[in-house]
Design a protein around this motif. Sequence first.
Motif, PDB file in Angstrom:
ATOM      1  N   ASN A 173       0.849  -1.196   0.000  1.00 48.86           N
ATOM      2  CA  ASN A 173       0.000   0.000   0.000  1.00 48.86           C
ATOM      3  C   ASN A 173       0.886   1.248   0.000  1.00 48.86           C
ATOM      4  N   SER A 174       1.914   1.219  -0.830  1.00 46.63           N
ATOM      5  CA  SER A 174       2.850   2.345  -0.961  1.00 46.63           C
ATOM      6  C   SER A 174       3.462   2.713   0.379  1.00 46.63           C
ATOM      7  N   SER A 175       3.698   1.690   1.224  1.00 42.14           N
ATOM      8  CA  SER A 175       4.299   1.857   2.549  1.00 42.14           C
ATOM      9  C   SER A 175       3.430   2.685   3.482  1.00 42.14           C
ATOM     10  N   ASN A 176       2.126   2.756   3.203  1.00 38.77           N
ATOM     11  CA  ASN A 176       1.183   3.482   4.054  1.00 38.77           C
ATOM     12  C   ASN A 176       0.389   2.502   4.906  1.00 38.77           C
ATOM     13  N   MET A 177      -0.167   3.031   6.004  1.00 38.12           N
ATOM     14  CA  MET A 177      -1.095   2.247   6.807  1.00 38.12           C
ATOM     15  C   MET A 177      -2.293   1.846   5.947  1.00 38.12           C
ATOM     16  N   SER A 178      -2.831   0.680   6.200  1.00 36.33           N
ATOM     17  CA  SER A 178      -4.026   0.220   5.486  1.00 36.33           C
ATOM     18  C   SER A 178      -5.252   0.461   6.354  1.00 36.33           C
ATOM     19  N   GLN A 179      -6.258   1.099   5.761  1.00 34.03           N
ATOM     20  CA  GLN A 179      -7.475   1.442   6.501  1.00 34.03           C
ATOM     21  C   GLN A 179      -8.681   1.237   5.605  1.00 34.03           C
ATOM     22  N   TYR A 180      -9.832   0.956   6.263  1.00 38.42           N
ATOM     23  CA  TYR A 180     -11.087   0.812   5.541  1.00 38.42           C
ATOM     24  C   TYR A 180     -12.114   1.741   6.179  1.00 38.42           C
ATOM     25  N   TYR A 181     -12.370   2.835   5.518  1.00 31.39           N
ATOM     26  CA  TYR A 181     -13.419   3.733   5.987  1.00 31.39           C
ATOM     27  C   TYR A 181     -13.838   4.635   4.838  1.00 31.39           C
ATOM     28  N   ASN A 441      -7.553   4.399   0.993  1.00 31.44           N
ATOM     29  CA  ASN A 441      -6.536   4.228   2.026  1.00 31.44           C
ATOM     30  C   ASN A 441      -6.094   2.784   2.205  1.00 31.44           C
ATOM     31  N   ASN A 442      -6.225   1.984   1.165  1.00 30.66           N
ATOM     32  CA  ASN A 442      -5.705   0.622   1.213  1.00 30.66           C
ATOM     33  C   ASN A 442      -5.261   0.206  -0.186  1.00 30.66           C
ATOM     34  N   GLN A 443      -4.768  -0.988  -0.329  1.00 32.15           N
ATOM     35  CA  GLN A 443      -4.136  -1.369  -1.584  1.00 32.15           C
ATOM     36  C   GLN A 443      -5.106  -1.582  -2.739  1.00 32.15           C
ATOM     37  N   LEU A 444      -6.422  -1.492  -2.472  1.00 34.60           N
ATOM     38  CA  LEU A 444      -7.397  -1.592  -3.553  1.00 34.60           C
ATOM     39  C   LEU A 444      -7.686  -0.243  -4.196  1.00 34.60           C
ATOM     40  N   ASN A 445      -7.014   0.792  -3.745  1.00 40.18           N
ATOM     41  CA  ASN A 445      -7.199   2.137  -4.285  1.00 40.18           C
ATOM     42  C   ASN A 445      -6.956   2.139  -5.796  1.00 40.18           C
ATOM     43  N   GLY A 446      -7.957   2.619  -6.529  1.00 42.45           N
ATOM     44  CA  GLY A 446      -7.839   2.682  -7.979  1.00 42.45           C
ATOM     45  C   GLY A 446      -8.341   1.447  -8.691  1.00 42.45           C
ATOM     46  N   PHE A 447      -8.653   0.400  -7.955  1.00 44.01           N
ATOM     47  CA  PHE A 447      -9.115  -0.841  -8.577  1.00 44.01           C
ATOM     48  C   PHE A 447     -10.629  -1.038  -8.435  1.00 44.01           C
ATOM     49  N   THR A 448     -11.146  -0.874  -7.246  1.00 44.74           N
ATOM     50  CA  THR A 448     -12.580  -1.107  -7.047  1.00 44.74           C
ATOM     51  C   THR A 448     -13.380   0.146  -7.385  1.00 44.74           C
ATOM     52  N   ASN A 449     -14.540  -0.065  -7.945  1.00 42.92           N
ATOM     53  CA  ASN A 449     -15.498   1.014  -8.142  1.00 42.92           C
ATOM     54  C   ASN A 449     -16.892   0.415  -8.186  1.00 42.92           C
ATOM     55  N   VAL A 450     -17.901   1.263  -8.229  1.00 42.41           N
ATOM     56  CA  VAL A 450     -19.276   0.791  -8.116  1.00 42.41           C
ATOM     57  C   VAL A 450     -19.696  -0.051  -9.317  1.00 42.41           C
ATOM     58  N   HIS A 538     -11.353 -10.107 -11.458  1.00 42.78           N
ATOM     59  CA  HIS A 538     -11.770  -9.157 -12.500  1.00 42.78           C
ATOM     60  C   HIS A 538     -11.787  -7.721 -11.972  1.00 42.78           C
ATOM     61  N   LEU A 539     -10.955  -7.420 -10.994  1.00 41.28           N
ATOM     62  CA  LEU A 539     -10.876  -6.080 -10.428  1.00 41.28           C
ATOM     63  C   LEU A 539      -9.814  -5.223 -11.130  1.00 41.28           C
ATOM     64  N   GLY A 540      -9.106  -5.803 -12.076  1.00 35.33           N
ATOM     65  CA  GLY A 540      -8.074  -5.062 -12.784  1.00 35.33           C
ATOM     66  C   GLY A 540      -6.692  -5.195 -12.179  1.00 35.33           C
ATOM     67  N   ILE A 541      -6.581  -5.978 -11.114  1.00 39.96           N
ATOM     68  CA  ILE A 541      -5.293  -6.132 -10.430  1.00 39.96           C
ATOM     69  C   ILE A 541      -4.365  -7.035 -11.232  1.00 39.96           C
ATOM     70  N   ILE A 554      -7.056 -10.428  -2.692  1.00 42.45           N
ATOM     71  CA  ILE A 554      -7.533 -10.151  -1.337  1.00 42.45           C
ATOM     72  C   ILE A 554      -6.406  -9.352  -0.697  1.00 42.45           C
ATOM     73  N   PRO A 555      -6.656  -8.179  -0.128  1.00 42.12           N
ATOM     74  CA  PRO A 555      -5.545  -7.381   0.405  1.00 42.12           C
ATOM     75  C   PRO A 555      -4.579  -8.222   1.237  1.00 42.12           C
ATOM     76  N   ASN A 556      -3.283  -8.048   0.966  1.00 39.61           N
ATOM     77  CA  ASN A 556      -2.250  -8.883   1.588  1.00 39.61           C
ATOM     78  C   ASN A 556      -2.330  -8.908   3.100  1.00 39.61           C
TER      79      ASN A 556
END
Length: 983
Positions: A173-181, A441-450, A538-541, A554-556
């Motif tokens: 996650n680009s060496s950042n904390m991983s958060q879900y909110y 704020n987690n490693q799925l940034n840019g991959f998931t959308n509605v 199929h999330l583009g990852i 699945i986030p590491n």
Amino acid sequence: MNSIHLLDCNHKSSAEFLAGNTNSPSLFTNTLGSGISVNAGDKVSIHNAFISEVGSDDNAIQITDTFIENKSFTYTELTKINEINGSGNKILGYERITAENITTIEEVRANKCNLLINYYKTNNGENHFNLPRRFCYKNQSTVLNDWEQYDSTATGQMNGSLILNTSLNASFNSSNMSQYYVEDDYFFFGILARDFGFRPKNNNARFQIMIAKDTRFGSQTNTLPRLTNGSFNTPAILDYIEYIEKINIEIDTGFKSPEALANNITNQLRKQSQPKINYINSKSSLYSASLVLPKQTNVEINSPTYHTFYAGSELTQNKDIFDDYETAITVEDDDNASTNTYLSSYQYIGVKRPELWLRGREWAKYYMDKRNSEGATIKNITGAVLFNKFDLNASEFRRTNTLDRAHTIVFSQKWDKTILENLNKIFLEQGKHPELFENRNNQLNGFTNVNNSRFLHANALGVSHRVSLIKDILGSDYIFQNASNKPYLMSVPLFFDFNPEYENIYTEGSSWETGYAFGCFFKYNDGLNDYIAITTSHLGIQGDNTLNINFTTIPNHLFSTVNNGSTLNYKINSGNWILGWDCHFSSYGNVCIGLLDGWANKGWEPAQVVNMLPTQFNTQEIQSSKYSQQIYLGANEPLIEYNTTSNRFEISNLHTPERVQNRYNAGGVAHDSKQDVTIVNEFATAGDKVYKINKRLYNTNFTPNVLPYNSNKIDDLDVTTDRYQVDFLNPNLSPWTIYDQLTGIIIKDFGYSKNVFENGIWGVLGFIFNQFNASRTANNDLTTRIGNDNKNNLPYALTNANVGQLATMDFVTNIFGAGMYSLQLPSTMCFNKINTASGGILNDYFRENTRIQQYPAITESAHSIKLVAPNLPRKLINPYFTIRSDILDSAEYYGGAESGDKYPVIGVVPKSNDYGDFFVNTDSTLEFIFTKPKTITAVRTEITNPDQTLASVSDSSAVIYKITKAIPENRFDIIGQILNNKK
């Protein structure tokens, strides 16, 4: 040659009028003396008709009582049980109240309908507390120090983090904390190093009110089934339903001016109750037996759209009562008076995304009942969960893995269409909230959308590592001590593949290419049975070659948190991971608030103690701050009005606006030997309706959401050579956010079905069905501001302040909030003073070793957005009258309510050519032929509506009939007649 005879049939000369019968002026009989003889071939028609319709004028709107339909209405029925004298924890005057949503079938007419309304409370920093929370008041009798503390577990915060915030596998996650909110739901609070963390925002969002089905106030007379059990780990488990009220609207029939109609409906919505004085019983021991007398505590006045709701208080939300509740659940496993008292403060809660919240709980209730019918013993909805059937190795989810079962999570639940249909209801609601899929704020940034994913909740910690009380459930609200300091007990959203082409479409789920069921579910067969599965391929990852080859779909970090932080066992064991829909208050996307009465025994003003005196001869003061226990919710002045410029009706003020508030100590008067002096003046604009940006709090309303209150003001801020008294934005409020309302209502049903809406009250006024029944989207629902871009395309009716660009020049101020009126954008600023000990001020309520930040206060006059009727009002329901008469030999007019009946109608009078008080019909071209000779001695006239019901006319109406008699050709040939006679 013809002769003309006119018959004046005037109601005032009719037999009915002359006999004193004035009840039916549209039906009358006129006698003709000796009568008039007609022959076959003679003709009759209407020469003139003069019809005076009751109440009609150029600007009047016609209201009838025509039957429209029988319509079903679902609303909340409250039942009060064991009514008693108000006292202690039964201040409302009854022991218990139950709630059920019932459905009735009711007759709807053109002048009579029902409104169905919801209520909401905003999270504006007053009269609410964010959920989950253990308690709101540290002491039963609040002291000044309680206002000054930072919020913590000691002041009632939950025993753990609201969200997952982990450094595990940060490299992905680009060496950042991983958060879900969701960024509109939570923010990071941090002033001092000793007080920081994620908190729910207080940003004036709307929260729709839900009600618990069973609320008990203290001890109970009756023996009842338990509300709780040993697995009752949070008040979120209470059985909640949508709170809906039904309001009856009825208008008298006849013609009404637009202004009178608007006032009539407005007055019905605002109809006030008689003042209700509340009291509490107080005892004294003057006599051998106690003397019990009522002591008045306050007064309330309610209306159909604005009334009191039970709320948490010092009595029900203090630490002592919570400790008793915790002991009853975790040690004694028993309900008691304290349990009921504590849980009563959760009778009403507010929910930010109500439809999603309801669909999720409905799924959990359905699945719990299904599992229990199959032999399981699930005790509450948090235990209605799914498990992973197989081990999940991280290697299977690496982006480079293309094996058949890679990126697949198989549930232990066999394939079941009904289960999938119920889960699909959740996913349909998720699609209306794109903010839930941002994952910034987690490693799925840019991959998931509605458009490419949906989510279920999954425990961040494996079953084998969770504490006993919450071991086999999904998520946790960190309420009890046994969860204290235990990391990862919360759930997180697990995002998986979604194909929008198959949204809401059931398939057999055999492959992605042929369509997953409802776009989400893959059918997995283990050789014996079919199981429900989801995929993450199929999330583009997988196609992003810039990612580390060990990056998993699945986030590491979940492979570590599930194993209690271990980085050695990079596998989720079969049956060790719980998934489903988390019904806790803390779960992702399900933000909730509780209601709080705002009173504290000792407030910011030292001269004030919220006590009252007891019954005479008793010196123990009554702590009246405990016995408010209610707040108002709704719209205090809803308005239906007629705009004489646009000639359209408008709905507004479905919310209660923010107002200019006074300081906590305003109005006090000091007395000395010379004069009386007001210590703190009231604001000149106090009470004005406004909207606020960078809202100020004046320490008048207690809630732990905005602790500490010291951060609202510095009384002696020394900057350069000057000393200032400065108000600040409380750090728990959201900067640059519009605060315009305290509470409001939602009109979810205007009382008529789509196909008959135009015939009812609102259709007559010019409103259309689709205006308030549009498809719900992210751009028009409860979470969105109403403005010119969406106000004509709403799923229900609601309002807020009309905040337009015209006021933006007022937004530009200096650091003290004085307007500068320029073309600049407003700016965040700092006072030129470093908050350090060496700087001489070291204020613990502002950031250390930095300048003191200031968000300038902006306050503007507020007016409600108006929901305007697209159409002009329909002034006439019936465009014409028909005139029936017994003068005709036969009935040749086809019409009436069923359009196929025959009536003796002789004329039609349109309502387009009115003169003063009369509709006038001149000489008609319609003529009817008599088929046999007769003598007419009386004529019966009926003036009717198009459906052949008698019209509402005055006694001045009249019809003049014209009889055309043929004159024999030889009538004036005297010689010919003589000659004929001689023959």
